[in-house]
Write an enzyme that holds these catalytic residues in place. Structure first.
Site, PDB file in Angstrom:
ATOM      1  N   GLY A 250       8.060 -13.399  -6.305  1.00 33.97           N
ATOM      2  CA  GLY A 250       8.233 -12.012  -5.881  1.00 33.97           C
ATOM      3  C   GLY A 250       7.215 -11.006  -6.339  1.00 33.97           C
ATOM      4  O   GLY A 250       7.289  -9.840  -5.930  1.00 33.97           O
ATOM      5  N   CYS A 366       0.564 -11.006  25.125  1.00 32.93           N
ATOM      6  CA  CYS A 366       1.144 -10.155  26.159  1.00 32.93           C
ATOM      7  C   CYS A 366       2.393  -9.486  25.608  1.00 32.93           C
ATOM      8  O   CYS A 366       3.517  -9.854  25.973  1.00 32.93           O
ATOM      9  CB  CYS A 366       1.478 -10.982  27.380  1.00 32.93           C
ATOM     10  SG  CYS A 366       0.005 -11.714  28.052  1.00 32.93           S
TER      11      CYS A 366
HETATM   12  N1  LLP Z   1      11.209 -18.614  -4.451  1.00 37.36           N
HETATM   13  C1  LLP Z   1      12.101 -18.409  -3.485  1.00 37.36           C
HETATM   14  C2  LLP Z   1      13.423 -19.021  -3.594  1.00 37.36           C
HETATM   15  C3  LLP Z   1      11.783 -17.611  -2.385  1.00 37.36           C
HETATM   16  O1  LLP Z   1      12.695 -17.412  -1.434  1.00 37.36           O
HETATM   17  C4  LLP Z   1      10.482 -17.050  -2.288  1.00 37.36           C
HETATM   18  C5  LLP Z   1      10.115 -16.261  -1.115  1.00 37.36           C
HETATM   19  C6  LLP Z   1       9.569 -17.311  -3.318  1.00 37.36           C
HETATM   20  C7  LLP Z   1       9.961 -18.086  -4.395  1.00 37.36           C
HETATM   21  C8  LLP Z   1       8.164 -16.780  -3.299  1.00 37.36           C
HETATM   22  O2  LLP Z   1       8.118 -15.390  -3.349  1.00 37.36           O
HETATM   23  P1  LLP Z   1       6.714 -14.625  -3.416  1.00 37.36           P
HETATM   24  O3  LLP Z   1       6.139 -14.853  -4.795  1.00 37.36           O
HETATM   25  O4  LLP Z   1       5.840 -15.195  -2.374  1.00 37.36           O
HETATM   26  O5  LLP Z   1       7.058 -13.216  -3.174  1.00 37.36           O
HETATM   27  N2  LLP Z   1       7.717 -13.835   5.019  1.00 37.36           N
HETATM   28  C9  LLP Z   1       7.841 -12.728   4.107  1.00 37.36           C
HETATM   29  C10 LLP Z   1       8.096 -13.197   2.682  1.00 37.36           C
HETATM   30  C11 LLP Z   1       9.362 -13.995   2.558  1.00 37.36           C
HETATM   31  C12 LLP Z   1       9.563 -14.500   1.154  1.00 37.36           C
HETATM   32  C13 LLP Z   1      10.659 -15.462   1.112  1.00 37.36           C
HETATM   33  N3  LLP Z   1      10.885 -16.062  -0.142  1.00 37.36           N
HETATM   34  C14 LLP Z   1       6.564 -11.914   4.169  1.00 37.36           C
HETATM   35  O6  LLP Z   1       5.685 -12.236   4.966  1.00 37.36           O
HETATM   36  O7  LLP Z   1       6.422 -10.913   3.455  1.00 37.36           O
END
Ligand code: LLP
Length: 442
Positions: A250, A366
């Site tokens: 996150g 499109c």
């Molecule tokens: N662990 C779990 C259980 C998660 O659900 C996620 C991300 C992460 C780790 C990694 O989080 P990060 O460090 O990348 O923030 N598609 C969205 C982001 C969705 C994130 C989902 N889970 C976007 O493009 O912003």
């Protein structure tokens, strides 16, 4: 504004460079659209997290790269070389990791609805950990483990009820969430008892993920405190003392003006705050120090990647806006269409020029909403210019599609100015590979 972070520079020709490679040369050599990743940046980010755990927490933890951010064989190969673990969320990610030779014991399997075949694949290759997110999953893992005569390490995904300040679509720990078991309503406690009753599951502890693109250190600190309080409660009530804690991912990254620009040490600071909260909390609550997992995805690959495009059509609607169309769009980067995400763009072949106008960057699909964004400050762009969109390393390739039967762009990995394919270009033949015309249509 271009931020360099030792990755992006402007060379003597006025061209943007990434990882020592001239973006104009890359566009010429590999064509556009093209995803470009800086290998050193990725390695440095993977290492800083694990080094911090080693230095501040006696190495009692493992960084798991959240491979949903960018999954291809090469990224698992890099993670393997750096000695960290990975998190996978599907049979496809697991297959890719295994194909790249990634050690199964360092893989954690996630997902809120793991399919029976995915659980079977996870157990047959021997993944180190499965994070359970439903009773039915616990049942399935129990049955598979029993069949194989093994005991599977698992964690329970809990929802500690921490609201992280980020875009609503990527919040995952508010009371209304499809993920995890709520601590507040007793579901997490009930699930703990449920998993403990399964003889072929070894419950190691808890997992939570409070959201993505989060900058507030305090959100992580709160989440740790809530987790520890719950762990202490389970110790008292059920006599179960967790030996592992997974704090998810996150950490936010820089996309555009207004976003914090955190340097590598700054990410270490997030982790230090989290680890010292764990140490203090465990002391206060009389808990043993858990083995810590962290799952950063975006912060490892996000700023390591850019996308190169070629400018095509330009359309000015007097008094309204100017559209600069590129040869990519929502099929390689759907994040504006999905989340109204902000990005920064640079004319890679004229990177030293001052911006003179405000434009919207349009894709070639499109669909009116097919934009990379509005309000980009650029020098007056012309057809044939090379446009670089920055911070596209996370959740771009991994969320790309063949919408409108466009190609998902290839990806190259750059190190010391040299680029290699890590994802090869698609062909028209790839697009029709799985198509079938039933006899009655012939
Ligand atoms: N662990 C779990 C259980 C998660 O659900 C996620 C991300 C992460 C780790 C990694 O989080 P990060 O460090 O990348 O923030 N598609 C969205 C982001 C969705 C994130 C989902 N889970 C976007 O493009 O912003």
């Amino acid at each position: 504004m271009i931020h360099t972070r030792d990755t992006l520079f402007v060379n003597e020709k006025g061209h943007l460079t990434i990882g020592g490679a001239d973006c104009v040369d890359l566009a010429e050599q590999f064509g556009t659209p093209l995803y470009v990743f800086d290998e050193r940046y990725i390695r440095r980010m993977m290492r800083i997290y694990q080094d911090t755990i080693n230095a501040e927490y006696d190495g009692h933890g493992l960084v798991l790269y959240a491979s949903k951010a960018f999954s291809c064989e090469a990224i698992y190969a890099i993670a393997r070389q750096e000695g960290i673990g990975v998190d996978v969320v599907s049979g496809g990610e697991l297959y890719t990791a295994k194909k790249a030779g990634f050690p199964a014991e360092k893989i954690t399997m996630h997902g809120n609805n793991k399919l029976p075949h995915e659980i079977s694949e996870a157990l047959s290759c021997g993944v180190g950990m499965i994070v359970v997110d439903a009773h039915s999953e616990a049942d399935l893992i129990e049955a598979e483990a029993k069949k194989r005569g093994i005991i599977q390490d698992v964690m329970i995904r809990i929802n500690p009820g921490v609201e992280a300040h980020t875009h609503a679509y990527v919040q995952t720990a508010t009371p209304d969430s499809k993920f995890g078991f709520s601590v507040a309503n007793g579901a997490a406690e009930e699930m703990t008892g449920y998993v403990l009753s399964k003889p072929h599951l070894r419950l190691r502890g808890y997992h939570c993920h409070i959201g993505s693109q989060i900058f507030e250190k305090q959100s992580f600190v709160f989440a740790v405190q809530k987790n520890l309080a719950f762990m202490a409660e389970m110790k008292t009530k059920l006599g179960f003392e967790a030996d592992s804690l997974n704090m998810g991912g996150g950490f936010g990254i820089w996309y555009a003006e207004g976003d914090a620009m955190i340097d590598v040490e700054g990410y270490a600071d997030y982790l230090k705050a989290l680890l010292s909260t764990i140490k203090e909390g465990c002391k206060t609550l009389g808990l043993r120090l858990p083995f810590v997992y962290l799952e950063p995805g975006r912060s490892i690959v996000g700023e390591a990647g850019i996308t190169l495009y070629t400018v095509g059509a330009i359309k000015e609607i007097p008094g309204i806006r100017k559209y600069v169309a590129i040869d990519g769009g929502m099929f390689d980067n759907p994040r504006y269409a999905l989340y109204q995400s902000k990005y920064t763009a640079v004319l890679a072949n004229r990177a030293a020029e001052e911006p003179t106008e405000l434009v919207s960057i349009a894709g070639k699909c499109c669909e009116s909403g097919d934009l990379i964004g509005t309000d980009f400050n650029l020098p007056a762009a012309g057809t044939g210019d090379i446009l670089a969109v920055l911070s596209t390393g996370a959740y771009n390739y991994s969320m790309a599609s063949n919408y409108n039967r466009n190609f998902i762009p290839p990806a190259v990995l750059v190190k010391d100015g040299k680029a290699d394919y890590i994802v090869r270009p698609q062909s028209y033949e790839d697009l029709v590979r799985n198509d079938v015309i039933p006899d009655r249509l012939k």
